[in-house]
Design a protein around this motif. Structure first.
Motif, PDB file in Angstrom:
ATOM      1  N   LEU A  33      35.166  -3.203 101.715  1.00  0.00           N
ATOM      2  CA  LEU A  33      35.979  -2.169 101.085  1.00  0.00           C
ATOM      3  C   LEU A  33      35.635  -2.037  99.602  1.00  0.00           C
ATOM      4  N   VAL A  34      35.537  -3.152  98.911  1.00  0.00           N
ATOM      5  CA  VAL A  34      35.191  -3.121  97.481  1.00  0.00           C
ATOM      6  C   VAL A  34      33.844  -2.435  97.276  1.00  0.00           C
ATOM      7  N   ILE A  45      35.538   4.529 103.720  1.00  0.00           N
ATOM      8  CA  ILE A  45      36.547   3.820 102.925  1.00  0.00           C
ATOM      9  C   ILE A  45      37.880   3.780 103.678  1.00  0.00           C
ATOM     10  N   VAL A  64      34.123   1.348  97.769  1.00  0.00           N
ATOM     11  CA  VAL A  64      34.824   1.962  96.639  1.00  0.00           C
ATOM     12  C   VAL A  64      33.920   1.972  95.412  1.00  0.00           C
ATOM     13  N   ALA A  81      39.500   0.255 104.736  1.00  0.00           N
ATOM     14  CA  ALA A  81      40.835  -0.126 104.262  1.00  0.00           C
ATOM     15  C   ALA A  81      41.753  -0.417 105.451  1.00  0.00           C
ATOM     16  N   CYS A 123      44.694   1.996  97.858  1.00  0.00           N
ATOM     17  CA  CYS A 123      43.270   2.309  97.742  1.00  0.00           C
ATOM     18  C   CYS A 123      42.952   3.583  98.510  1.00  0.00           C
ATOM     19  N   SER A 129      41.321  -2.429  95.737  1.00  0.00           N
ATOM     20  CA  SER A 129      40.415  -3.055  96.707  1.00  0.00           C
ATOM     21  C   SER A 129      40.136  -4.515  96.348  1.00  0.00           C
ATOM     22  N   GLY A 147      37.402  -7.140 103.344  1.00  0.00           N
ATOM     23  CA  GLY A 147      37.817  -6.803 101.986  1.00  0.00           C
ATOM     24  C   GLY A 147      36.639  -6.544 101.068  1.00  0.00           C
ATOM     25  N   ALA A 205      45.777  -2.007 100.157  1.00  0.00           N
ATOM     26  CA  ALA A 205      44.827  -1.263 100.988  1.00  0.00           C
ATOM     27  C   ALA A 205      45.297   0.185 101.144  1.00  0.00           C
TER      28      ALA A 205
END
Length: 136
Positions: A99-100, A80, A103, A84, A50, A9, A96, A47
């Motif tokens: 997403l981080v 998630i 996660v 992604a 992930c 991620s 992005g 992605a």
């Protein structure tokens, strides 16, 4: 271990940063197009990686005892997957970084189910985002 998903991620965000830097240069050479294509491919690959890592942990590890303690894990996993996918479709850094963060939440829950405390720290490489680590 959600570590590979975290790395993937963060790499998505790094590729987005590199894409923006290259686009801001305004070059329209064959070399620039080649480099942009490579950044895009890597962003999409990371992605997908992930998603795969999270899906495997969710499907293979989370069973009734963990789900009862963390019933939000299903919605988080779905979020998630969606984030992604959005990060693959759009080059905007906000997708992005979302997403981080998702996660990170997943990693925190995973480590809690193992009885391991977590800490957040800035990763030591660009884009230098805060990520969850097990506090061993």
């Amino acid at each position: 271990d959600p570590g590979p998903a975290i790395i993937a991620s963060v790499t998505v965000v790094r590729m987005m940063d590199l894409m923006k830097e290259l686009a801001d240069k305004g070059e329209n050479t064959l070399q620039a197009q080649n480099t942009m294509s490579r950044y895009i491919r890597e962003k999409e690959d990371q992605a997908s990686l992930c998603k795969e890592e999270i899906r495997i942990i969710w499907g293979d590890y989370f069973k009734n005892p963990q789900i009862e303690k963390f019933p939000e894990i299903h919605q988080l996993t779905h979020s998630i997957m969606m984030a992604a996918g959005k990060a693959k479709q759009e080059p905007a850094k906000e997708y992005g970084t979302k997403l981080v963060e998702l996660v990170n939440q997943f990693a925190d829950i995973f480590w809690q189910t193992k009885g391991v405390k977590t800490k957040r720290a800035v990763c030591p490489y660009p884009p230098s985002l805060e990520v969850v680590y097990p506090d061993l």
